[in-house]
Design an enzyme around this catalytic site. Structure first.
Site, short mmCIF file in Angstrom:
data_model
loop_
_atom_site.label_atom_id
_atom_site.label_comp_id
_atom_site.label_asym_id
_atom_site.label_seq_id
_atom_site.Cartn_x
_atom_site.Cartn_y
_atom_site.Cartn_z
N ASN A 11 0.75 -1.34 -0.18
CA ASN A 11 -0.45 0.41 0.09
C ASN A 11 1.16 1.32 -0.18
O ASN A 11 2.01 1.44 1.33
CB ASN A 11 -0.55 -0.20 1.47
N TRP A 12 0.90 2.07 -0.95
CA TRP A 12 1.87 2.79 -1.40
C TRP A 12 1.67 4.22 -0.77
O TRP A 12 1.53 5.30 -0.50
CB TRP A 12 1.96 3.88 -2.52
N LYS A 13 0.56 4.28 -0.31
CA LYS A 13 -0.34 4.91 0.54
C LYS A 13 -0.15 6.73 -0.57
O LYS A 13 -0.69 6.33 -1.93
CB LYS A 13 -0.44 5.85 1.85
N HIS A 97 -9.26 1.15 5.04
CA HIS A 97 -8.03 0.88 6.15
C HIS A 97 -8.14 1.60 6.32
O HIS A 97 -9.06 3.18 7.08
CB HIS A 97 -7.34 2.35 5.28
N GLU A 99 -6.98 4.57 7.90
CA GLU A 99 -6.30 6.02 7.58
C GLU A 99 -7.69 6.30 6.77
O GLU A 99 -7.94 7.86 7.32
CB GLU A 99 -5.39 6.06 6.81
N GLU A 167 -4.67 -4.93 10.47
CA GLU A 167 -3.80 -4.43 10.92
C GLU A 167 -4.53 -3.18 12.18
O GLU A 167 -4.96 -2.33 11.92
CB GLU A 167 -3.60 -2.95 9.58
N GLY A 173 3.08 2.30 10.48
CA GLY A 173 4.36 3.15 10.66
C GLY A 173 4.69 3.59 11.53
O GLY A 173 5.69 4.62 11.90
N SER A 212 3.93 -2.05 9.91
CA SER A 212 5.27 -2.44 10.10
C SER A 212 5.88 -3.61 9.57
O SER A 212 6.83 -4.04 10.15
CB SER A 212 5.82 -2.24 11.77
N GLY A 233 2.90 -1.28 3.99
CA GLY A 233 2.64 0.38 3.86
C GLY A 233 4.76 0.62 3.53
O GLY A 233 5.26 0.23 2.47
N GLY A 234 5.28 1.36 4.56
CA GLY A 234 6.67 2.12 4.11
C GLY A 234 7.96 1.01 3.37
O GLY A 234 7.78 1.36 2.21
P1 13P Z 1 3.36 0.07 7.38
O1 13P Z 1 3.69 -0.71 6.73
O2 13P Z 1 4.45 1.53 6.63
O3 13P Z 1 3.11 0.40 9.06
O4 13P Z 1 1.72 0.60 6.96
C1 13P Z 1 0.51 -0.89 7.10
C2 13P Z 1 -0.36 0.01 6.08
O5 13P Z 1 -0.90 0.98 7.20
C3 13P Z 1 -0.78 -0.94 5.67
O6 13P Z 1 -2.19 -0.83 4.57
#
Ligand code: 13P
Length: 250
Positions: A11-13, A97, A99, A167, A173, A212, A233-234
């Site tokens: 997920n590149w956000k 998600h 967020e 999640e 993050g 993470s 994510g990251g």
């Molecule tokens: P991180 O891997 O950066 O913690 O993010 C997880 C995430 O929200 C994937 O959707």
């Protein structure tokens, strides 16, 4: 026991412009000729879906969206429909998600409607659930997960058109992850709840862990019972890191 083909999804956000396409190009190059034991998906911003698909033409890596509207079209300025994502080349879309639930006040009922829209358009819904730190501290994790599953998973979900992503909000993050025992407990609980939410399909539905995930912890996290892959994510933004996670399934 049902064998489940795992999925590693990135997920590149809200990260990435044209220059970032070098990463999926690199990823496709590295994976060429590799016999993958999992599905690999990247979810870049919607503006890059078509081009990401094109730079990875001929590769096994699939492309997905990060959100969709519940309607197919209409007066919804700034929104994007599942049909549009599919038209751009997406085979899946993340819905619910944390967020989106937090920043856009999305409710589980809206998440369920979005998942249904994805199914109508013929793409997979990756439905996210997870507790906040306060909820975990109050011992409410499993109750929160039950409630989110009940309200976010619409009827008509199958193991083919739906993936559930656990999640924990506090692990996103932050570099923090639950213990292996905590992940095992949450995933076993989700698996049990899916037998009601997705009759007949629960045992073969993929449950991803997200929060993470990094190359250094992927093998351990992915070896936990009922963890059928990762939502990253990251660490999905750089092909070398993402490959380091995919390696848990090579
Ligand atoms: P991180 O891997 O950066 O913690 O993010 C997880 C995430 O929200 C994937 O959707």
């Amino acid at each position: 026991m049902t064998t489940i083909r795992p999925m590693v999804a990135g997920n590149w956000k809200m990260n990435g412009t044209t220059a970032a396409l070098r990463e999926p190009r690199l990823l496709a190059g590295i994976l060429r000729g590799v016999k993958l034991k999992c599905d690999v998906l990247i979810c870049p911003p919607a503006t890059l879906i078509r081009r990401a698909k094109s730079v990875m033409r001929g590769s096994k890596v699939k492309v997905g969206g990060q959100d969709c509207h519940a309607a197919i079209s209409g007066a919804h300025t700034g929104d994007i429909s599942a049909d549009m994502l599919k038209d751009a080349g997406a085979t899946a879309v993340i819905v619910g998600h944390s967020e989106r639930r937090t920043n856009h006040k999305e409710t589980s009922a809206q998440v369920a409607a979005k998942a249904q829209a994805a199914h109508k358009s013929g793409i997979t819904a990756i439905i996210c659930i997870g507790e906040t730190l306060d909820e975990r501290k109050a011992g409410k994790t499993l109750a929160v997960l039950s409630e989110q599953i009940k309200a976010s998973i619409p009827s008509g979900c199958t193991a083919a058109n739906t993936v559930v992503a656990y999640e924990p909000v506090w692990a996103i993050g932050t570099g923090l992850t639950p213990t292996v025992a905590e992940i095992a407990e949450a995933h076993a609980h989700i698996r049990a709840e899916l037998s009601t939410a997705m009759p007949g399909e629960g045992p073969s539905t993929r449950i991803l862990y997200g929060g993470s995930v990094k190359p250094s912890n992927a093998a351990e996290l992915m070896s936990v019972a009922n963890v059928n892959g990762a939502l990253v994510g990251g660490a999905s933004l750089k092909a070398v890191d993402f490959i380091g996670i995919i390696k848990a399934y090579l």
